[in-house]
Design a protein around this motif. Structure first.
Motif, short mmCIF file in Angstrom:
data_model
loop_
_atom_site.label_atom_id
_atom_site.label_comp_id
_atom_site.label_asym_id
_atom_site.label_seq_id
_atom_site.Cartn_x
_atom_site.Cartn_y
_atom_site.Cartn_z
N PHE A 185 4.08 0.32 7.90
CA PHE A 185 4.11 -1.12 8.14
C PHE A 185 5.49 -1.64 7.72
O PHE A 185 5.87 -1.55 6.55
CB PHE A 185 3.02 -1.83 7.34
N VAL A 186 6.23 -2.16 8.68
CA VAL A 186 7.58 -2.67 8.41
C VAL A 186 7.49 -4.18 8.25
O VAL A 186 7.19 -4.90 9.20
CB VAL A 186 8.56 -2.30 9.54
N ASP A 187 7.75 -4.66 7.05
CA ASP A 187 7.66 -6.09 6.75
C ASP A 187 8.81 -6.83 7.45
O ASP A 187 9.98 -6.53 7.23
CB ASP A 187 7.76 -6.29 5.24
N PRO A 188 8.51 -7.82 8.31
CA PRO A 188 9.59 -8.53 9.02
C PRO A 188 10.49 -9.33 8.11
O PRO A 188 11.62 -9.68 8.49
CB PRO A 188 8.82 -9.42 9.99
N ARG A 189 10.04 -9.63 6.91
CA ARG A 189 10.87 -10.38 5.96
C ARG A 189 12.04 -9.55 5.45
O ARG A 189 12.97 -10.10 4.84
CB ARG A 189 10.01 -10.85 4.77
N ALA A 211 0.84 -1.20 0.00
CA ALA A 211 0.00 0.00 0.00
C ALA A 211 0.87 1.25 0.00
O ALA A 211 1.93 1.28 0.64
CB ALA A 211 -0.91 0.00 1.23
N THR A 212 0.44 2.27 -0.71
CA THR A 212 1.20 3.52 -0.79
C THR A 212 0.73 4.56 0.22
O THR A 212 1.38 5.61 0.35
CB THR A 212 1.07 4.13 -2.19
N GLY A 213 -0.36 4.29 0.90
CA GLY A 213 -0.90 5.29 1.81
C GLY A 213 -1.82 6.28 1.13
O GLY A 213 -2.44 7.11 1.78
N GLU A 241 1.06 2.86 4.83
CA GLU A 241 2.20 2.74 3.91
C GLU A 241 2.96 1.42 4.10
O GLU A 241 3.25 1.04 5.23
CB GLU A 241 3.19 3.89 4.13
N PHE A 242 3.24 0.76 2.99
CA PHE A 242 4.02 -0.47 2.93
C PHE A 242 3.28 -1.70 3.48
O PHE A 242 3.89 -2.75 3.68
CB PHE A 242 5.38 -0.32 3.62
N GLU A 297 10.02 -1.17 14.76
CA GLU A 297 10.30 0.06 14.01
C GLU A 297 8.99 0.81 13.80
O GLU A 297 8.01 0.24 13.33
CB GLU A 297 10.95 -0.26 12.66
N VAL A 298 8.98 2.08 14.19
CA VAL A 298 7.76 2.88 14.13
C VAL A 298 8.02 4.17 13.37
O VAL A 298 9.14 4.69 13.36
CB VAL A 298 7.23 3.20 15.55
N ALA A 299 6.98 4.70 12.77
CA ALA A 299 7.09 5.94 12.01
C ALA A 299 7.42 7.11 12.93
O ALA A 299 7.12 7.09 14.13
CB ALA A 299 5.78 6.22 11.27
#
Length: 401
Positions: free
Chosen positions: A395-399, A89-91, A207-208, A344-346
């Motif tokens: 959204f920080v992808d853990p992968r 997602a781009t937000g 986002e993301f 990890e946070v914005a």
């Protein structure tokens, strides 16, 4: 556009080609060992991938690893790079639906010290970008520490990237004693299907946010999804995710946990005997007197595993309190399995104010850089994600940790 060739001879004499697991393992391991990560006061953080060097990216929908090899007889690997492509997602919201884009993520760029300042890093990046475009990626992005001047010079100075987002990486060590959590927060564990439903309904515009969130939650490294509810009246009753979505409590937060230890191990190198001894003393005291709640330092000086909290989000006046309860619960859950837990946070995320963390272990301002790929001018309305203003969440992808 034609298929990307398996190898390409560059003007510098090196061959840029796809990683071959049958013959390249020793060479890539050697380059990784030469390139320490995150210098800190004479110490450095070293990462060792477990198993195949593509272990860090193989859980993504599409991935590629490239190596740079000196040409001629007896050629050796002097550089490597990893990349993934996925839909996120781009937000930017469309009517009744989030806007998604295909993005390429660059990670694991390494060049042997003996071959730096020869243009190898730039050629590796460009070759990976070509693959991104072949896979339909509209944007490419990467993450680095804001103090990594060499990386910033490469990406923003020579490769056309712009500084994009500045999230914070918050890290808390795992102790022998349990972390205290807010007493008026109730934590519920969700099944993967319920977690996917909640994330898709409430966070698909963030986002993301990955289009394949179900695959992330079902992954073997995912340790579960947890929902914290703060209800000072004591009247809210958990009746399942459908009831929650139709009638949410006043304040709540959700997050998932990921075990990075199955992919790589970290190790702090270069610490003095005095520093190691002092850390060992805190651990010994914490073991024999847990009631003292000593802020002990785990043994970061040997290979250790870490857990990552992802998908953190919530709503309500006390959402930050619920987030604190969630993070503390994951830290307690990680005892015996990990030495530290990170999230990890914005930069603008209101939940970050209550996340327990150690400042010396954390990074107050990580740096993500992005650029639009290809010759297009972006969306029909002129909107370019790479130049858009940040939102409150990410959204920080853990992968990709």
């Amino acid at each position: 556009m034609g298929a990307m060739r398996d190898e390409e001879h560059d003007q510098g004499g090196e061959v840029i080609r796809k990683y071959d697991p049958k013959k390249d393992r020793d060479g890539t391991d050697a380059v990784d060992r030469e390139c320490e990560v995150g210098p800190a006061g004479g110490m450095s953080l070293h990462a060792d991938l477990l198993g195949d060097p593509v272990a860090r990216i193989r859980h993504s929908p599409h991935h590629l690893m490239l190596v740079a090899e000196t040409s001629g007889p007896g050629g050796r690997i002097v550089g490597l790079i990893r990349g993934t492509v996925k839909s996120v997602a781009t937000g930017k919201s469309r009517p009744a639906a989030p806007a998604f884009a295909n993005v390429g993520y660059i990670l694991g760029l390494r060049v042997a010290p003996s071959h730096r300042r020869m243009g190898i890093a730039r050629r590796l990046v460009r070759r990976l970008e070509q693959w991104f475009e072949l896979m339909g990626a509209e944007y490419a992005y990467m993450a680095t520490d804001k103090s990594n001047e060499a990386s910033l010079r490469l990406f923003t100075g020579r490769c056309g990237y712009s500084k994009f987002r500045t999230p914070s990486l918050l890290v808390h060590p795992v102790h022998s004693h349990r972390l205290k959590a807010p007493r008026h927060a109730t934590v519920v564990r969700l099944g993967a299907c319920d977690a996917e439903k909640l994330y898709t309904r409430r966070f698909a515009h963030v986002e993301f946010f990955p289009a394949d969130i179900g695959a992330v939650l079902d992954n073997q490294h995912s340790q579960g999804t947890f929902l914290a509810i703060v209800d000072n009246t004591g009247g809210y009753e958990w009746r399942g995710v459908d009831h929650f979505l139709s009638s949410p409590p006043a304040s709540w937060a959700v997050a998932s946990a990921w075990d990075c230890g199955g992919v790589f191990r970290l190790e702090v190198r270069g610490a003095s005997r005095l520093r190691r001894g002092a850390a060992a003393a805190t651990r010994a005291l914490d073991r024999v007197a847990k009631w003292l709640r000593v802020p002990s330092v785990p043994d970061f000086f040997r290979p250790f595993a870490g857990w990552f909290v992802y998908g953190l989000g919530g709503d309500g006046r006390d959402a930050a309190v619920a987030a604190e309860a969630l993070f503390s619960s994951v830290v307690n859950m990680a005892r015996g399995s990990a030495a530290a837990v990170a999230v990890e946070v914005a930069a603008l995320d209101p939940l970050r104010s209550r996340i327990p963390h150690w400042r010396r272990l954390s990074c107050a301002e990580d740096l993500w850089c992005m650029k639009r790929l290809g010759a297009g001018d972006g969306h029909a309305d002129g909107w370019d994600w790479a130049r858009s203003a940040p939102g409150k969440s990410i959204f920080v992808d853990p992968r990709e940790v």
